[in-house]
Design a protein around this motif. Sequence first.
Motif, PDB file in Angstrom:
ATOM      1  N   ALA A   1       0.846  -1.197   0.000  1.00  6.48           N
ATOM      2  CA  ALA A   1       0.000   0.000   0.000  1.00  6.48           C
ATOM      3  C   ALA A   1       0.877   1.242   0.000  1.00  6.48           C
ATOM      4  O   ALA A   1       1.930   1.268   0.647  1.00  6.48           O
ATOM      5  CB  ALA A   1      -0.932  -0.002   1.210  1.00  6.48           C
TER       6      ALA A   1
ATOM      7  N   GLN B   1       0.354   5.654   0.104  1.00  3.77           N
ATOM      8  CA  GLN B   1      -0.624   6.729   0.242  1.00  3.77           C
ATOM      9  C   GLN B   1       0.078   8.060   0.492  1.00  3.77           C
ATOM     10  O   GLN B   1       0.989   8.150   1.322  1.00  3.77           O
ATOM     11  CB  GLN B   1      -1.603   6.423   1.384  1.00  3.77           C
ATOM     12  CG  GLN B   1      -2.748   7.414   1.479  1.00  3.77           C
ATOM     13  CD  GLN B   1      -3.773   7.012   2.534  1.00  3.77           C
ATOM     14  OE1 GLN B   1      -3.665   5.934   3.132  1.00  3.77           O
ATOM     15  NE2 GLN B   1      -4.757   7.861   2.769  1.00  3.77           N
ATOM     16  N   ARG B   2      -0.384   9.082  -0.208  1.00  2.72           N
ATOM     17  CA  ARG B   2       0.115  10.436   0.004  1.00  2.72           C
ATOM     18  C   ARG B   2      -0.735  11.129   1.065  1.00  2.72           C
ATOM     19  O   ARG B   2      -1.951  10.976   1.084  1.00  2.72           O
ATOM     20  CB  ARG B   2       0.052  11.239  -1.299  1.00  2.72           C
ATOM     21  CG  ARG B   2       0.912  10.680  -2.424  1.00  2.72           C
ATOM     22  CD  ARG B   2       0.617  11.420  -3.720  1.00  2.72           C
ATOM     23  NE  ARG B   2       1.410  10.906  -4.826  1.00  2.72           N
ATOM     24  CZ  ARG B   2       2.603  11.396  -5.187  1.00  2.72           C
ATOM     25  NH1 ARG B   2       3.105  12.432  -4.533  1.00  2.72           N
ATOM     26  NH2 ARG B   2       3.270  10.871  -6.189  1.00  2.72           N
ATOM     27  N   ASN B   3      -0.097  11.899   1.920  1.00  2.57           N
ATOM     28  CA  ASN B   3      -0.790  12.691   2.942  1.00  2.57           C
ATOM     29  C   ASN B   3      -1.880  11.878   3.647  1.00  2.57           C
ATOM     30  O   ASN B   3      -3.071  12.214   3.584  1.00  2.57           O
ATOM     31  CB  ASN B   3      -1.396  13.949   2.313  1.00  2.57           C
ATOM     32  CG  ASN B   3      -0.350  14.801   1.621  1.00  2.57           C
ATOM     33  OD1 ASN B   3       0.720  15.051   2.162  1.00  2.57           O
ATOM     34  ND2 ASN B   3      -0.642  15.243   0.409  1.00  2.57           N
ATOM     35  N   PRO B   4      -1.491  10.806   4.315  1.00  2.00           N
ATOM     36  CA  PRO B   4      -2.489   9.922   4.929  1.00  2.00           C
ATOM     37  C   PRO B   4      -3.114  10.533   6.195  1.00  2.00           C
ATOM     38  O   PRO B   4      -2.510  11.368   6.875  1.00  2.00           O
ATOM     39  CB  PRO B   4      -1.664   8.684   5.278  1.00  2.00           C
ATOM     40  CG  PRO B   4      -0.284   9.236   5.536  1.00  2.00           C
ATOM     41  CD  PRO B   4      -0.113  10.356   4.554  1.00  2.00           C
TER      42      PRO B   4
ATOM     43  N   ARG C   1       3.858  10.732   3.950  1.00  3.93           N
ATOM     44  CA  ARG C   1       3.684   9.540   3.114  1.00  3.93           C
ATOM     45  C   ARG C   1       3.564   8.279   3.973  1.00  3.93           C
ATOM     46  O   ARG C   1       4.102   8.204   5.082  1.00  3.93           O
ATOM     47  CB  ARG C   1       4.863   9.376   2.142  1.00  3.93           C
ATOM     48  CG  ARG C   1       5.051  10.523   1.156  1.00  3.93           C
ATOM     49  CD  ARG C   1       3.960  10.537   0.103  1.00  3.93           C
ATOM     50  NE  ARG C   1       4.203  11.543  -0.924  1.00  3.93           N
ATOM     51  CZ  ARG C   1       3.777  12.808  -0.846  1.00  3.93           C
ATOM     52  NH1 ARG C   1       3.106  13.233   0.216  1.00  3.93           N
ATOM     53  NH2 ARG C   1       4.019  13.658  -1.829  1.00  3.93           N
ATOM     54  N   TRP C   2       2.875   7.284   3.398  1.00  5.81           N
ATOM     55  CA  TRP C   2       2.752   5.971   4.021  1.00  5.81           C
ATOM     56  C   TRP C   2       3.108   4.913   2.984  1.00  5.81           C
ATOM     57  O   TRP C   2       2.605   4.927   1.859  1.00  5.81           O
ATOM     58  CB  TRP C   2       1.328   5.743   4.516  1.00  5.81           C
ATOM     59  CG  TRP C   2       1.025   4.307   4.856  1.00  5.81           C
ATOM     60  CD1 TRP C   2       0.400   3.391   4.059  1.00  5.81           C
ATOM     61  CD2 TRP C   2       1.325   3.629   6.072  1.00  5.81           C
ATOM     62  NE1 TRP C   2       0.303   2.170   4.708  1.00  5.81           N
ATOM     63  CE2 TRP C   2       0.862   2.289   5.945  1.00  5.81           C
ATOM     64  CE3 TRP C   2       1.954   4.007   7.261  1.00  5.81           C
ATOM     65  CZ2 TRP C   2       0.994   1.349   6.951  1.00  5.81           C
ATOM     66  CZ3 TRP C   2       2.092   3.062   8.273  1.00  5.81           C
ATOM     67  CH2 TRP C   2       1.621   1.756   8.119  1.00  5.81           C
TER      68      TRP C   2
ATOM     69  N   HIS D   1       6.748   5.489   7.327  1.00  2.46           N
ATOM     70  CA  HIS D   1       5.994   6.746   7.304  1.00  2.46           C
ATOM     71  C   HIS D   1       6.836   7.868   7.900  1.00  2.46           C
ATOM     72  O   HIS D   1       7.843   7.628   8.579  1.00  2.46           O
ATOM     73  CB  HIS D   1       4.655   6.604   8.052  1.00  2.46           C
ATOM     74  CG  HIS D   1       4.776   6.302   9.522  1.00  2.46           C
ATOM     75  ND1 HIS D   1       5.041   7.263  10.476  1.00  2.46           N
ATOM     76  CD2 HIS D   1       4.651   5.124  10.200  1.00  2.46           C
ATOM     77  CE1 HIS D   1       5.073   6.721  11.675  1.00  2.46           C
ATOM     78  NE2 HIS D   1       4.844   5.404  11.525  1.00  2.46           N
TER      79      HIS D   1
ATOM     80  N   TYR E   1       9.573   7.291  -1.134  1.00  2.00           N
ATOM     81  CA  TYR E   1       8.292   7.068  -1.816  1.00  2.00           C
ATOM     82  C   TYR E   1       8.454   7.121  -3.330  1.00  2.00           C
ATOM     83  O   TYR E   1       7.798   6.388  -4.066  1.00  2.00           O
ATOM     84  CB  TYR E   1       7.304   8.138  -1.354  1.00  2.00           C
ATOM     85  CG  TYR E   1       5.864   7.885  -1.718  1.00  2.00           C
ATOM     86  CD1 TYR E   1       5.016   7.225  -0.835  1.00  2.00           C
ATOM     87  CD2 TYR E   1       5.333   8.329  -2.926  1.00  2.00           C
ATOM     88  CE1 TYR E   1       3.678   7.001  -1.148  1.00  2.00           C
ATOM     89  CE2 TYR E   1       3.998   8.111  -3.252  1.00  2.00           C
ATOM     90  CZ  TYR E   1       3.173   7.450  -2.356  1.00  2.00           C
ATOM     91  OH  TYR E   1       1.850   7.235  -2.679  1.00  2.00           O
TER      92      TYR E   1
END
Length: 212
Positions: A129, A131-134, A156-157, A171, A199
Amino acid sequence: MAAIIRGNSLLQSLKLFYLSVTIVALSLGQQVSAQVTTKEGAATTNEGNPPLELSPVTEPKLPPLGSPSLYLPIEEASPTSTLTDTQLVIKLSDRKVYVYRDKQVKGSYPIAVGKAGWETPTGTFKVIAMQRNPSWEHPWSGKVIPPGADNPLGARWIGFWTDGKNFIGFHGTPQEQLVGQAVSHGCIRMRNKDILALYAQVAIGTPVVVER
């Protein structure tokens, strides 16, 4: 006298005959020339004949609606991404994550790892997974922290482990001073500038190896 007249008349008739033949020959020559010129691709010189159509090579036709792919150039296939040659290796004892590409170290970043009782699991995993700006949900209170400077996950995540309920991944963190220590609940904390850089170098499926 009559014989002389007949002779002169015959002579004139012969002259007229030769003149007619010459005119016909000249006329035929012009027609043949015109036909040859037409075959070579120039417009015909004969009146009443339509001009030749231009070749599609010099004047391409517009594409019909619904069929642009027949006329537009085919987009070149992207070269094989170097992400497929990338592997992340976390060395818990070093407190670092190493980026390997083509089996060579291309960079490393300092990390914070899981604390006692919440150790980061070792083994071979892969990125599952991104994700930006989680947003972050508190595991006990259920309170949701939106993206921003105070979000515990940073900018980020990158998740690489789950048991179906809990998740572990890379993260960012607003507490960058703790990077390099064993303070997390299993996740890999990084400075925000470093998680942004990492990322950009991984994709879903990138292998992640966690070693002691």
